[in-house]
Design an enzyme around this catalytic site. Structure first.
Site, PDB file in Angstrom:
ATOM      1  CG  ASP A  67      23.128  40.952  25.858  1.00 46.08           C
ATOM      2  OD1 ASP A  67      23.413  40.745  24.611  1.00 46.08           O
ATOM      3  OD2 ASP A  67      22.489  40.174  26.289  1.00 46.08           O
ATOM      4  CG  ASP A 136      18.074  32.152  34.323  1.00 47.64           C
ATOM      5  OD1 ASP A 136      18.230  32.521  33.175  1.00 47.64           O
ATOM      6  OD2 ASP A 136      19.449  32.923  35.145  1.00 47.64           O
ATOM      7  CG  HIS A 138      18.881  35.094  31.211  1.00 50.99           C
ATOM      8  ND1 HIS A 138      19.782  34.337  31.726  1.00 50.99           N
ATOM      9  CD2 HIS A 138      19.215  35.402  29.969  1.00 50.99           C
ATOM     10  CE1 HIS A 138      20.653  33.774  30.749  1.00 50.99           C
ATOM     11  NE2 HIS A 138      20.413  34.444  29.529  1.00 50.99           N
ATOM     12  CD  GLU A 143      21.808  36.271  34.641  1.00 52.98           C
ATOM     13  OE1 GLU A 143      20.767  35.738  34.092  1.00 52.98           O
ATOM     14  OE2 GLU A 143      22.988  35.991  34.581  1.00 52.98           O
TER      15      GLU A 143
HETATM   16  C1  F6R Z   1      22.016  37.179  24.194  1.00 52.16           C
HETATM   17  C2  F6R Z   1      21.034  37.334  25.149  1.00 52.16           C
HETATM   18  C3  F6R Z   1      20.639  36.159  26.015  1.00 52.16           C
HETATM   19  C4  F6R Z   1      20.530  34.789  25.324  1.00 52.16           C
HETATM   20  C5  F6R Z   1      20.398  33.953  26.306  1.00 52.16           C
HETATM   21  C6  F6R Z   1      20.184  32.205  25.540  1.00 52.16           C
HETATM   22  O1  F6R Z   1      22.447  38.529  23.447  1.00 52.16           O
HETATM   23  O2  F6R Z   1      20.525  38.232  25.212  1.00 52.16           O
HETATM   24  O3  F6R Z   1      19.514  36.391  26.726  1.00 52.16           O
HETATM   25  O4  F6R Z   1      19.624  34.935  24.448  1.00 52.16           O
HETATM   26  O5  F6R Z   1      21.403  33.730  27.339  1.00 52.16           O
HETATM   27  O6  F6R Z   1      21.416  32.043  24.872  1.00 52.16           O
HETATM   28  P1  F6R Z   1      21.467  30.910  23.924  1.00 52.16           P
HETATM   29  O7  F6R Z   1      20.898  31.544  22.729  1.00 52.16           O
HETATM   30  O8  F6R Z   1      23.058  30.839  23.865  1.00 52.16           O
HETATM   31  O9  F6R Z   1      20.938  29.705  24.638  1.00 52.16           O
END
Ligand code: F6R
Length: 266
Positions: A67, A136, A138, A143
């Site tokens: 992403d 959550d 994701h 989301e």
């Molecule tokens: C980022 C991604 C997101 C993160 C998630 C957790 O490329 O794909 O799904 O893995 O938001 O973020 P952190 O690792 O910062 O807790």
């Protein structure tokens, strides 16, 4: 879904890096899906160490990132282009031409998304997708309530994700609402998914993903339907799992070769 509980983040990162090392040594032209955020930083450090000290060669590897934000420059300190350069690409030998990251500044984003999907197909699909999990549930930036069959597309972040990611931006600087993300369906087509989850803050999401019902409110739960997902976590992230003792027993009693990718690559 295979759950591997380790005593610390460092130990979990070593387990995850060994899985990637084994894949790249067996298949030097492997296609890796990569994630950003706080979670994979230690894993990338361990891969850099394996490259420097053990000669792990990435010269034929291709990568696709999950992403990117829409509308910030690739040089912006919080952009995922920059994150990847600083945390991995500047330190290993993946050729620049083999690196793919969604373009959040594409003039025609839907068209770019179709092109990104096509690039993944042309590369032969993703052999191993690294994932983190949001509070959550994701994955990527899919989301809660994302279609479990979704493809690469533009998404709007929730207020919770924006708050969680504010730490990567300057104080008071707005976090973009829009992102380009691989879809849940795109992620599900990866041969192997390798998820990392650390800290008590992820315990509810991990519980919902591993032991809850499959539902779009927790997109990661669809990984229960994936043929080979490995989730490596520390103790605090595992603290709400009802079957934790069973998962530990399985892993501790595995022969060493099965501790890597148990299914052969096709
Ligand atoms: C980022 C991604 C997101 C993160 C998630 C957790 O490329 O794909 O799904 O893995 O938001 O973020 P952190 O690792 O910062 O807790």
């Amino acid at each position: 879904m295979e759950v591997i509980i380790q005593p610390s983040q460092d130990a979990a990162n070593v387990v995850a890096a060994r899985i990637i090392e084994d894949l790249v040594r067996r298949k030097p032209a492997a296609v890796l899906g990569l994630a950003t955020g706080g979670t994979p930083v230690g894993l990338y450090k361990e891969l850099i160490r394996l490259h420097r000290e053990n000669g792990l060669d990435f010269s034929r590897v291709t990568t696709f990132n999950l992403d990117e934000y829409v509308g910030i420059s690739p040089e912006h300190p919080a952009s995922y282009h920059r994150f990847m350069r600083e945390n991995l690409f500047d330190h290993v030998n993946i050729p620049a031409a083999n690196i793919n990251i969604p373009d959040g500044n594409a003039p025609d984003i839907p068209r770019f998304c179709a092109y990104y999907e096509e690039q993944i197909r042309r590369a032969g699909g993703i052999d191993l997708q690294v994932l983190g999990i949001g509070h959550d549930g994701h994955i990527g930036f899919n989301e809660s309530t994302s279609s479990l069959a979704s493809r690469t597309r533009i998404k709007t972040l929730t207020t919770e994700t924006i708050e969680a990611n504010q730490r990567f931006f300057a104080p008071g600087e707005p976090v973009p609402y829009h992102v380009v993300t691989m879809g849940v369906g795109t992620i599900m087509e990866s041969h192997t998914c390798l998820m990392l989850a650390f800290g008590a803050g992820k315990a509810h999401a991990v519980e919902a993903m591993v032991e809850g019902p499959i539902m779009a409110m927790c997109p990661a739960s669809v990984l229960q339907m994936h043929r080979q997902t490995i989730v490596v976590m520390d103790e605090p992230a595992a603290s709400r799992l009802k079957k934790a003792a069973y998962y530990r027993h399985i892993y501790e009693n595995k022969p060493d070769y099965q501790k890597l990718c148990p299914f052969p690559l096709v």
